[in-house]
Design a protein around this motif. Structure first.
Motif, PDB file in Angstrom:
ATOM      1  N   CYS A 127      10.909 -11.523  -5.924  1.00 38.91           N
ATOM      2  CA  CYS A 127      10.187 -11.232  -7.163  1.00 38.91           C
ATOM      3  C   CYS A 127       8.715 -11.527  -6.939  1.00 38.91           C
ATOM      4  CB  CYS A 127      10.763 -12.031  -8.339  1.00 38.91           C
ATOM      5  SG  CYS A 127      10.444 -13.796  -8.296  1.00 38.91           S
ATOM      6  N   ARG A 134       4.236 -13.829  -4.563  1.00 44.15           N
ATOM      7  CA  ARG A 134       5.618 -13.402  -4.441  1.00 44.15           C
ATOM      8  C   ARG A 134       6.522 -14.562  -4.071  1.00 44.15           C
ATOM      9  NH1 ARG A 134       7.606 -12.844   0.645  1.00 44.15           N
ATOM     10  NH2 ARG A 134       6.133 -13.632   2.150  1.00 44.15           N
ATOM     11  N   SER A 159       9.531  -3.908  -5.315  1.00 41.26           N
ATOM     12  CA  SER A 159      10.434  -4.742  -6.110  1.00 41.26           C
ATOM     13  C   SER A 159      11.290  -3.899  -7.045  1.00 41.26           C
ATOM     14  CB  SER A 159       9.619  -5.739  -6.941  1.00 41.26           C
ATOM     15  OG  SER A 159      10.454  -6.520  -7.752  1.00 41.26           O
ATOM     16  N   CYS A 180       1.934  -4.018  -5.738  1.00 39.79           N
ATOM     17  CA  CYS A 180       3.391  -4.085  -5.772  1.00 39.79           C
ATOM     18  C   CYS A 180       3.862  -2.921  -6.632  1.00 39.79           C
ATOM     19  CB  CYS A 180       3.895  -5.405  -6.347  1.00 39.79           C
ATOM     20  SG  CYS A 180       5.664  -5.653  -6.023  1.00 39.79           S
ATOM     21  N   THR A 182       7.207  -1.060  -8.542  1.00 39.25           N
ATOM     22  CA  THR A 182       8.557  -1.208  -9.078  1.00 39.25           C
ATOM     23  C   THR A 182       9.014   0.194  -9.473  1.00 39.25           C
ATOM     24  OG1 THR A 182       7.954  -1.447 -11.405  1.00 39.25           O
ATOM     25  CG2 THR A 182       7.877  -3.450 -10.051  1.00 39.25           C
TER      26      THR A 182
END
Length: 189
Positions: A127, A134, A159, A180, A182
């Motif tokens: 996560c 992280r 992620s 990052c 998702t």
């Protein structure tokens, strides 16, 4: 929450994902990645997904990068046995792998590349938080490695889950991500 608390929660969350949820998330992560632009990319480094961990498998991203940048050099880590250090081995379609102590595939042989030559690192994580820090698996391999890279290296996490507000015990030696992605969003830090 602390790294230890988050590690436990997110291992359980990831393990609870169905195969269908993982496949859908993988497709969405690839689509989000394809929306990123890299002005120049010569060397990319990627973690290797561990078996049974429901980690995002970077294979399709690496295939996409090789298509976009035909001269791209790709490297993956190999752990120095009995240490907390890793070396970075250039790989191609002919590379032969063997599992390490944790079952993670590592190249048996290949050319070692220095961290200073790397332009992009696909960083493993369980996560991340809203500041780009992280939680990994707790051995510190990637923080030590990322500290050896150039200041302008792009550190990108992938992620299945949205960020937590803050990792309360992020330390000075923790190296934050630049981006990052998702399945739902892309984050820049």
């Amino acid at each position: 929450m602390t790294k230890k608390e988050l590690r436990k929660i997110y291992i359980e969350k990831r393990n609870a994902l169905s195969e269908r949820e993982v496949l859908r998330a993988d497709d969405l992560l690839l689509i989000r990645f394809q929306q990123l632009y890299f002005e120049s990319l010569n060397v990319a480094h990627s973690y290797m997904a561990g078996p049974g961990k429901k980690e995002f498998d970077t294979t399709h991203i690496l295939d996409y990068l090789r298509f976009q940048y035909p001269e791209l050099v790709v490297a993956v880590p190999r752990i120095y046995p009995g240490s907390f250090e890793m070396e970075h081995i250039v790989v191609d379609d002919d590379t032969v792998y063997q599992p390490n102590t944790w079952g993670i595939p590592e190249p048996i042989e290949g050319t070692v590349i220095e961290p200073s030559a790397i332009d992009l690192v696909l960083v493993p994580l369980l996560c991340f938080d809203e500041r780009g820090y992280r939680v990994g698996y707790g051995k510190g391999y990637y923080d030590r490695f990322l500290a050896q890279c150039r200041p302008d290296v792009v550190k990108l996490g992938l992620s299945y889950f949205e960020p937590v507000p803050v990792i309360t015990d992020a330390a000075d030696f923790d190296v934050p991500l630049n981006y990052c992605i998702t399945p739902e969003n892309s984050y820049e830090f």
